[in-house]
Enzyme design. Structure first.
Site, PDB file in Angstrom:
ATOM      1  N   GLU A   1       9.870   1.433  10.930  1.00  0.00           N
ATOM      2  CA  GLU A   1      10.874   2.495  10.814  1.00  0.00           C
ATOM      3  C   GLU A   1      10.129   3.820  10.866  1.00  0.00           C
ATOM      4  OE1 GLU A   1      13.875   1.985  11.005  1.00  0.00           O
ATOM      5  OE2 GLU A   1      14.008  -0.139  10.512  1.00  0.00           O
TER       6      GLU A   1
ATOM      7  N   CYS B   1      13.586  11.114   6.711  1.00  0.00           N
ATOM      8  CA  CYS B   1      13.480  10.650   8.098  1.00  0.00           C
ATOM      9  C   CYS B   1      14.738  11.025   8.865  1.00  0.00           C
ATOM     10  CB  CYS B   1      13.258   9.150   8.138  1.00  0.00           C
ATOM     11  SG  CYS B   1      14.480   8.234   7.201  1.00  0.00           S
TER      12      CYS B   1
ATOM     13  N   GLU C   1       9.911  15.936  15.990  1.00  0.00           N
ATOM     14  CA  GLU C   1      10.145  15.936  14.536  1.00  0.00           C
ATOM     15  C   GLU C   1       9.267  16.999  13.880  1.00  0.00           C
ATOM     16  OE1 GLU C   1       8.666  12.621  12.031  1.00  0.00           O
ATOM     17  OE2 GLU C   1      10.660  12.603  11.120  1.00  0.00           O
TER      18      GLU C   1
ATOM     19  N   VAL D   1       1.608   6.614  13.607  1.00  0.00           N
ATOM     20  CA  VAL D   1       1.007   5.522  12.834  1.00  0.00           C
ATOM     21  C   VAL D   1       1.700   4.197  13.179  1.00  0.00           C
ATOM     22  CG1 VAL D   1       0.584   4.610  10.521  1.00  0.00           C
ATOM     23  CG2 VAL D   1       0.217   7.041  10.980  1.00  0.00           C
ATOM     24  N   GLY D   2       3.006   4.227  13.306  1.00  0.00           N
ATOM     25  CA  GLY D   2       3.742   3.007  13.660  1.00  0.00           C
ATOM     26  C   GLY D   2       3.287   2.457  15.008  1.00  0.00           C
TER      27      GLY D   2
ATOM     28  N   LYS E   1       0.853  -1.195   0.000  1.00  0.00           N
ATOM     29  CA  LYS E   1       0.000   0.000   0.000  1.00  0.00           C
ATOM     30  C   LYS E   1       0.883   1.236   0.000  1.00  0.00           C
ATOM     31  CE  LYS E   1      -1.688   2.735   2.905  1.00  0.00           C
ATOM     32  NZ  LYS E   1      -1.489   3.960   2.083  1.00  0.00           N
TER      33      LYS E   1
HETATM   34  P1  NAD Z   1       2.583   8.537   7.684  1.00  0.00           P
HETATM   35  O1  NAD Z   1       2.863   7.810   8.947  1.00  0.00           O
HETATM   36  O2  NAD Z   1       1.569   9.613   7.707  1.00  0.00           O
HETATM   37  O3  NAD Z   1       2.093   7.494   6.556  1.00  0.00           O
HETATM   38  C1  NAD Z   1       2.869   6.357   6.238  1.00  0.00           C
HETATM   39  C2  NAD Z   1       1.972   5.294   5.626  1.00  0.00           C
HETATM   40  O4  NAD Z   1       1.087   4.800   6.652  1.00  0.00           O
HETATM   41  C3  NAD Z   1       1.083   5.797   4.494  1.00  0.00           C
HETATM   42  O5  NAD Z   1       1.027   4.822   3.490  1.00  0.00           O
HETATM   43  C4  NAD Z   1      -0.271   5.952   5.177  1.00  0.00           C
HETATM   44  O6  NAD Z   1      -1.375   5.850   4.317  1.00  0.00           O
HETATM   45  C5  NAD Z   1      -0.249   4.792   6.151  1.00  0.00           C
HETATM   46  N1  NAD Z   1      -1.174   4.906   7.292  1.00  0.00           N
HETATM   47  C6  NAD Z   1      -1.655   6.036   7.861  1.00  0.00           C
HETATM   48  N2  NAD Z   1      -2.451   5.701   8.921  1.00  0.00           N
HETATM   49  C7  NAD Z   1      -2.460   4.350   8.991  1.00  0.00           C
HETATM   50  C8  NAD Z   1      -3.080   3.416   9.871  1.00  0.00           C
HETATM   51  N3  NAD Z   1      -3.880   3.801  10.883  1.00  0.00           N
HETATM   52  N4  NAD Z   1      -2.856   2.081   9.699  1.00  0.00           N
HETATM   53  C9  NAD Z   1      -2.043   1.661   8.693  1.00  0.00           C
HETATM   54  N5  NAD Z   1      -1.445   2.506   7.809  1.00  0.00           N
HETATM   55  C10 NAD Z   1      -1.640   3.835   7.971  1.00  0.00           C
HETATM   56  O7  NAD Z   1       3.996   9.071   7.150  1.00  0.00           O
HETATM   57  P2  NAD Z   1       4.329  10.013   5.898  1.00  0.00           P
HETATM   58  O8  NAD Z   1       3.821  11.383   6.152  1.00  0.00           O
HETATM   59  O9  NAD Z   1       3.960   9.346   4.623  1.00  0.00           O
HETATM   60  O10 NAD Z   1       5.928  10.016   5.966  1.00  0.00           O
HETATM   61  C11 NAD Z   1       6.647  10.823   6.827  1.00  0.00           C
HETATM   62  C12 NAD Z   1       7.095  10.088   8.066  1.00  0.00           C
HETATM   63  O11 NAD Z   1       7.801   8.900   7.706  1.00  0.00           O
HETATM   64  C13 NAD Z   1       8.083  10.899   8.881  1.00  0.00           C
HETATM   65  O12 NAD Z   1       7.800  10.743  10.248  1.00  0.00           O
HETATM   66  C14 NAD Z   1       9.439  10.276   8.537  1.00  0.00           C
HETATM   67  O13 NAD Z   1      10.426  10.473   9.518  1.00  0.00           O
HETATM   68  C15 NAD Z   1       9.039   8.839   8.396  1.00  0.00           C
HETATM   69  N6  NAD Z   1      10.013   8.063   7.605  1.00  0.00           N
HETATM   70  C16 NAD Z   1      10.815   7.190   8.276  1.00  0.00           C
HETATM   71  C17 NAD Z   1      11.779   6.476   7.582  1.00  0.00           C
HETATM   72  C18 NAD Z   1      12.695   5.522   8.312  1.00  0.00           C
HETATM   73  O14 NAD Z   1      13.278   4.658   7.663  1.00  0.00           O
HETATM   74  N7  NAD Z   1      12.856   5.644   9.614  1.00  0.00           N
HETATM   75  C19 NAD Z   1      11.909   6.640   6.194  1.00  0.00           C
HETATM   76  C20 NAD Z   1      11.059   7.540   5.538  1.00  0.00           C
HETATM   77  C21 NAD Z   1      10.104   8.250   6.276  1.00  0.00           C
END
Ligand code: NAD
Length: 501
Positions: A254, A288, A390, A235-236, A179
């Site tokens: 991550e 990130c 962040e 979200v994680g 997804k």
């Molecule tokens: P986000 O957490 O908003 O979304 C990430 C994904 O999760 C998307 O596909 C989204 O649709 C999905 N999602 C949202 N709510 C969900 C739920 N309740 N259940 C399951 N899936 C759900 O993140 P973003 O805005 O796309 O990306 C930015 C974030 O990602 C920043 O915090 C950044 O630091 C982090 N990031 C981390 C790494 C790493 O390797 N540590 C790499 C890239 C980005």
């Protein structure tokens, strides 16, 4: 922006079929020009998620039984099509997520490196031969795939991050439901089209578009063995909480960071400034690993701040398709408002503004989500949110320190622990930070960004749960089995256990 193309027709891909869109749809817009629609995509929910998981489950036994070397060879096919498509992928990515096209090209190359790594590991050992207490016993550790992986990814690395997760998962014999982020569905769909062209069989890679609703439906499906998530901490955390009720669910998460560059007393000034600028403002601070903090020795502080601010003023910010730009916009209007709110918070918390980054409103920039860099001096004091949380945008705190121990304490005073750069000429100083700071990736005399796929990629604390992406992902997508074979004609047991019956 130039080079508009016709909008992408988004479709889910399940069990080898592209599904005709039905129901609610959503648009993907270019952050550099909000009136440019990249494509229209179906909003997936429980029905599509369940159907895709069932397809992946159905395909998994056949895929698992396929020779590992044949599975790897499909990645060689994929490498060829990605090479052919590199420029087209880079410009689609630049249009859809706003990263400058040179960065997008580097990301496609990073994805290609993952594919090549996976192909190469196809012929590597899949376990270990171990000793046994009993001479006649042969003992092995053999890895087995878990089954079905849900791959849920962010917008900021919409090509490389899915490949970091899909690559090792599929090679090891798992099937997947992917997804992509709702902000970058077009590049996500293009990646799946390339998997299909490379010859991956039906059901092995499935695609469900959508936002939190689609992602959460995948996480709630008990037939998903492994959730591979990259995105924000909130979200994680939710994914980990939902998964806690499932007995053998594996989650590799991550998440975010508040990474930093530490500029020591003996640092080379020019090198330190370059490292800080790239760490903080490349990708408009939306990696990130982007540095939200530069922790600078007080003796160097004024000279460093003056030079950094004068160079930050001159950074070229604009059209992501123009390769001469340093950076493009932030991803969307919500991101603009979030970043501006943190600028206001930094001022409220006593930050001394050195460069007041505001929204760019004139000319072409006014049509998108462009922000100038924001730089402030802030003394480290417990509880200051602007230097602990962040921001994910071009928002940089310069924090002075006196001693190396004080710099360590400042670095560690955040809930995150992802990336660290130390700028020093002294190996003793470098070693001190290497041992005392909490991080997953450390760099010396480099920016705190710049991963390579064969190195561990992941963090600690709120940044990750210790199951690194890319090459390290094998630990999350397989489980280790012990396999013990007796070559004697009678039963012999370990620990001196008697066999009399
Ligand atoms: P986000 O957490 O908003 O979304 C990430 C994904 O999760 C998307 O596909 C989204 O649709 C999905 N999602 C949202 N709510 C969900 C739920 N309740 N259940 C399951 N899936 C759900 O993140 P973003 O805005 O796309 O990306 C930015 C974030 O990602 C920043 O915090 C950044 O630091 C982090 N990031 C981390 C790494 C790493 O390797 N540590 C790499 C890239 C980005």
């Amino acid at each position: 922006m130039s080079s508009r193309s016709s909008p992408v027709a988004g479709r889910h891909f399940i069990a080898g079929q592209w599904l005709e869109p039905s129901g609610t749809t959503f648009a993907s817009a270019s952050p550099a020009r909000l009136d440019e629609v990249i494509g229209q995509f179906p909003q997936g929910g429980k029905a599509e998620a369940d159907r895709a998981v069932a397809a992946a489950r159905g395909a998994q036994p056949g895929w698992r039984r396929t020779s590992r070397i044949h599975r790897a060879e499909l990645f060689d096919n994929l490498a060829q099509v990605v090479k052919r498509e590199t420029d087209a992928l880079a410009s689609l990515m630049a249009r859809e997520c706003g990263k400058v096209v040179t960065e997008c090209r580097a990301e496609v190359v990073e994805g290609l490196h993952m594919i090549q790594y996976v192909f190469g590991t196809g012929r590597m050992p899949i376990g270990d031969v171990l000793a046994s207490e009993i001479t006649e016993k042969d003992a092995f550790m053999r890895r087995k795939p878990w089954g079905v992986a849900a791959v849920i990814t962010p917008w900021n690395f919409p090509f490389a991050v899915p490949l970091w997760m899909l690559g090792p998962s599929l090679l090891e014999g798992n099937t997947a439901v992917y997804k992509p982020s709702e902000d970058t569905p077009a590049i996500g769909q293009r990646l799946v089209e390339l998997f299909v062209e490379a010859g991956f069989p039906p059901g092995v890679v499935n695609l469900v578009h959508g936002d939190a609703e689609a992602g959460e439906a995948l996480v709630r499906n008990p037939d998903v063995n492994v959730v591979l998530f990259t995105g924000s901490y909130d979200v994680g955390k939710r994914i980990q909480e939902i998964s806690a009720s499932l007995p053998d669910r594996i989650v590799a998460a991550e998440m975010g960071s508040k990474s930093a560059v530490i500029v020591c007393e003996d640092a080379r000034l020019d090198l330190a400034v370059t490292c800080a600028l790239i760490s903080a403002f490349k990708t408009s601070g939306q990696r990130c690993v982007s540095a939200g903090r530069v922790i600078v020795h007080e003796k160097l502080f004024d000279r460093f701040a003056e030079k950094l601010v004068s160079m930050a003023k001159r950074l070229r910010i604009g059209n992501p398709l123009d390769a001469s730009n340093f950076t493009g916009p932030v991803i969307n209007e919500t991101a603009v408002q979030k970043v501006l709110s943190y600028h206001a918070l930094a001022k409220e918390e006593g930050g001394e503004v050195l460069l007041d980054g505001s929204r760019m409103t004139s000319g072409e920039s006014g049509k998108g989500c462009f922000l100038q860099p924001f730089v402030y001096r802030m003394e480290a004091k417990p509880g200051r949110r602007s230097i602990r949380e962040e921001v994910f945008g071009p928002h940089l705190a310069l924090i002075p320190f006196k001693t190396d121990d004080e710099a360590v304490a400042i670095y560690n005073d955040t809930d995150y622990g992802l990336s660290l750069a130390v700028i020093t000429e002294s190996y003793r100083t470098m070693r001190h930070f290497r041992e005392e700071c909490h991080y997953g990736m450390g760099y010396v005399n480099l920016p705190c960004i710049g991963a390579e796929v064969h190195l561990p990629f992941g963090g600690v604390k709120k940044s990750g749960n210790g199951r690194p992406s890319a090459a390290g992902l094998i630990e999350a997508v397989t489980h280790k089995t012990a396999w013990t074979v007796n070559h004697a004609e009678e039963v012999k047991m370990a620990q001196g256990l008697t066999t009399e019956v």
